[in-house]
Design an enzyme around this catalytic site. Structure first.
Site, short mmCIF file in Angstrom:
data_model
loop_
_atom_site.label_atom_id
_atom_site.label_comp_id
_atom_site.label_asym_id
_atom_site.label_seq_id
_atom_site.Cartn_x
_atom_site.Cartn_y
_atom_site.Cartn_z
N GLU A 94 0.83 -1.20 0.00
CA GLU A 94 0.00 0.00 0.00
C GLU A 94 0.87 1.25 0.00
O GLU A 94 1.93 1.28 0.60
CB GLU A 94 -0.94 -0.03 1.22
CG GLU A 94 -1.96 -1.15 1.04
CD GLU A 94 -2.85 -1.41 2.25
OE1 GLU A 94 -3.96 -1.92 2.05
OE2 GLU A 94 -2.44 -1.11 3.38
N CYS A 107 3.52 8.50 1.02
CA CYS A 107 3.99 7.57 2.05
C CYS A 107 4.15 6.23 1.35
O CYS A 107 3.17 5.64 0.89
CB CYS A 107 2.95 7.51 3.17
SG CYS A 107 3.36 6.30 4.43
N CYS A 114 6.38 -7.03 6.88
CA CYS A 114 7.48 -6.44 7.64
C CYS A 114 8.16 -7.52 8.46
O CYS A 114 7.52 -8.45 8.93
CB CYS A 114 6.96 -5.34 8.57
SG CYS A 114 8.28 -4.37 9.35
N CYS A 118 6.49 -4.93 15.84
CA CYS A 118 5.94 -3.90 16.73
C CYS A 118 4.49 -4.26 17.07
O CYS A 118 3.68 -4.50 16.18
CB CYS A 118 6.02 -2.54 16.07
SG CYS A 118 7.68 -2.09 15.57
N CYS A 121 1.41 -2.22 15.53
CA CYS A 121 1.37 -1.92 14.10
C CYS A 121 0.69 -3.04 13.31
O CYS A 121 1.01 -4.22 13.48
CB CYS A 121 2.79 -1.72 13.57
SG CYS A 121 2.87 -1.38 11.81
N SER A 197 12.01 6.69 7.62
CA SER A 197 11.63 6.38 9.01
C SER A 197 12.06 4.96 9.33
O SER A 197 11.74 4.02 8.60
CB SER A 197 10.12 6.54 9.17
OG SER A 197 9.73 6.11 10.45
N CYS A 339 -0.87 5.93 9.75
CA CYS A 339 0.33 5.23 10.23
C CYS A 339 -0.04 3.94 10.92
O CYS A 339 -0.88 3.92 11.81
CB CYS A 339 1.06 6.04 11.29
SG CYS A 339 1.97 7.41 10.69
N1 SAH Z 1 9.38 0.53 9.88
C1 SAH Z 1 9.49 1.94 9.84
C2 SAH Z 1 8.46 2.62 8.95
C3 SAH Z 1 7.01 2.14 9.01
S1 SAH Z 1 6.00 2.62 10.35
C4 SAH Z 1 9.43 2.52 11.23
O1 SAH Z 1 9.22 1.76 12.16
O2 SAH Z 1 9.67 3.71 11.39
C5 SAH Z 1 5.70 4.33 10.22
C6 SAH Z 1 5.39 4.98 11.56
O3 SAH Z 1 4.07 4.62 12.04
C7 SAH Z 1 6.35 4.56 12.67
O4 SAH Z 1 6.72 5.67 13.43
C8 SAH Z 1 5.49 3.61 13.49
O5 SAH Z 1 5.98 3.49 14.79
C9 SAH Z 1 4.15 4.27 13.41
N2 SAH Z 1 3.02 3.41 13.75
C10 SAH Z 1 2.94 2.08 13.60
N3 SAH Z 1 1.72 1.64 14.00
C11 SAH Z 1 1.03 2.72 14.41
C12 SAH Z 1 -0.28 2.93 14.89
N4 SAH Z 1 -1.13 1.93 15.04
N5 SAH Z 1 -0.67 4.20 15.20
C13 SAH Z 1 0.18 5.23 15.02
N6 SAH Z 1 1.42 5.10 14.55
C14 SAH Z 1 1.86 3.86 14.24
#
Ligand code: SAH
Length: 346
Positions: A94, A107, A114, A118, A121, A197, A339
């Site tokens: 996406e 974006c 991935c 996390c 996420c 990021s 995000c």
């Molecule tokens: N892997 C990279 C880029 C993808 S995530 C990274 O970790 O930076 C992009 C951003 O969205 C990151 O800052 C991540 O921590 C944040 N993110 C992930 N899940 C989220 C959620 N449910 N709500 C808000 N931000 C989130």
């Protein structure tokens, strides 16, 4: 049967010129084909109208043009567009266009799924299927640039590598794509308008510094206390904050560029005074600003956005220590484009 032909976009311009020379043709033809492939977005050799039929047939016999397709597109009430992008092997990633008053930001994704885990996420719930190739990353940007021109009457202004995947786990391809995006032969965008990021892979942050990259660095920090960070971002046990801090110091020494920390505040997870103190202390190591990101819920109730009071405590403490802090509201939530919500629900 799977095609054995080579992906023509894996060739550099020089290699493409060599193909023509080896075929008894002029090297200059390579430039023309290169332009079709990278600037005009040709999907087939037959599109290349200034190339002779015999040459097109030679290319077709030896190469394929792998290209992406916008499989579906959703528009949010706030103008955000989420694209499901189909890759040549049928997998989907996406990419999102985020409009603000003066800017449009793409974006983009760097991996299918991935490799990290996390807990908050949605993408983490898909296992990593494969890395994207440079052209697949570049093409997402190209597609969103076209949408920006179509819906907002101007070209794309910014790019963030905040889609699916961990860009530093696909470093070479991401760098190749950015080289193309910033090259006058590609989109000619300024690296200053690109932000990568990462959840924080120390070794690769140092490598970026050594490679003298010119784009911006954002780190998804979310906690400056190891136990807390490991509980929500388990790979932190492999790359603890001490190593991250050291890599970021190295980055700043070499690049002189401020880092952005992305940070979500969750109820009962990182909303205590000691969490704030730890973040303030972490921000003292290298010049940095903090983006407080709104939490975008992903189905279960384990994570909840902290209270406004907790958020305000963060803001006032950071400001008291002269640390720049922005509150980032999410866009495109109604279509799961915010995000951490990218998970191929479609
Ligand atoms: N892997 C990279 C880029 C993808 S995530 C990274 O970790 O930076 C992009 C951003 O969205 C990151 O800052 C991540 O921590 C944040 N993110 C992930 N899940 C989220 C959620 N449910 N709500 C808000 N931000 C989130």
């Amino acid at each position: 049967m799977k095609s054995q032909k080579k992906d023509i976009r894996s060739l550099t311009k020089e290699q493409l010129r060599d193909v023509f020379v080896a075929n008894g043709d002029k090297a200059f033809r390579g430039n023309q084909v290169y332009e079709w492939l990278w600037n005009k977005g040709a999907h087939s050799f037959d599109d290349m109208t200034n190339i002779s039929k015999a040459t097109r047939e030679m290319l077709d016999a030896n190469f394929v043009i792998n290209h992406i397709e916008v499989d579906s597109m959703q528009r949010s009430k706030d103008g955000t567009i989420k694209n499901a992008i189909k890759l040549h092997d049928g997998l989907i990633v996406e990419s999102v266009l985020i409009p603000t008053e003066k800017r449009t930001t793409a974006c983009v994704s760097s991996q299918v799924g991935c490799s990290l885990d996390c807990k908050f996420c949605a993408t983490a719930r898909l296992k990593r299927m494969r890395n994207l190739n440079p052209d697949e990353i570049y093409d997402q940007v190209l597609a969103i640039d076209q949408q920006s021109r179509l819906y907002h009457d101007h070209k794309l202004t910014n790019i963030v590598f905040m889609g699916m995947g961990e860009p530093l786990m696909n470093y070479n391809n991401v760098i190749k794509a950015i080289d193309k995006i910033t090259s006058p032969e590609g989109l000619g965008m300024s690296a200053k308008r690109i932000t990568l990021s990462t959840s924080g892979v120390p070794k690769m942050i140092k490598k970026m510094a050594d490679d003298e990259v010119k784009f911006n660095l954002a780190v998804s920090l979310h906690s400056a206390i190891d136990e807390v960070r490991t509980s929500i971002m388990p790979f932190n046990s492999t790359f603890p904050l001490k190593d991250l801090k050291e890599a970021l110091e190295y980055w700043y020494e070499k690049t002189n560029r401020k880092i952005t920390y992305e940070y979500v505040v969750w109820r009962g997870i990182n909303d205590r005074k000691e969490d704030i103190d730890a973040l303030v202390a972490f921000c003292k190591h290298v010049p940095a600003k903090v983006n407080l990101i709104e939490y975008n819920p992903i189905d279960d109730g384990e994570f909840q956005q902290a209270s406004d009071r907790a958020l305000n405590n963060y803001i006032s403490n950071l400001e008291m220590h002269d640390i720049v802090v922005n509150v980032r509201r999410s866009r495109g939530k109604d279509i799961d484009a915010a995000c951490g919500q990218l998970a191929n629900k479609s």
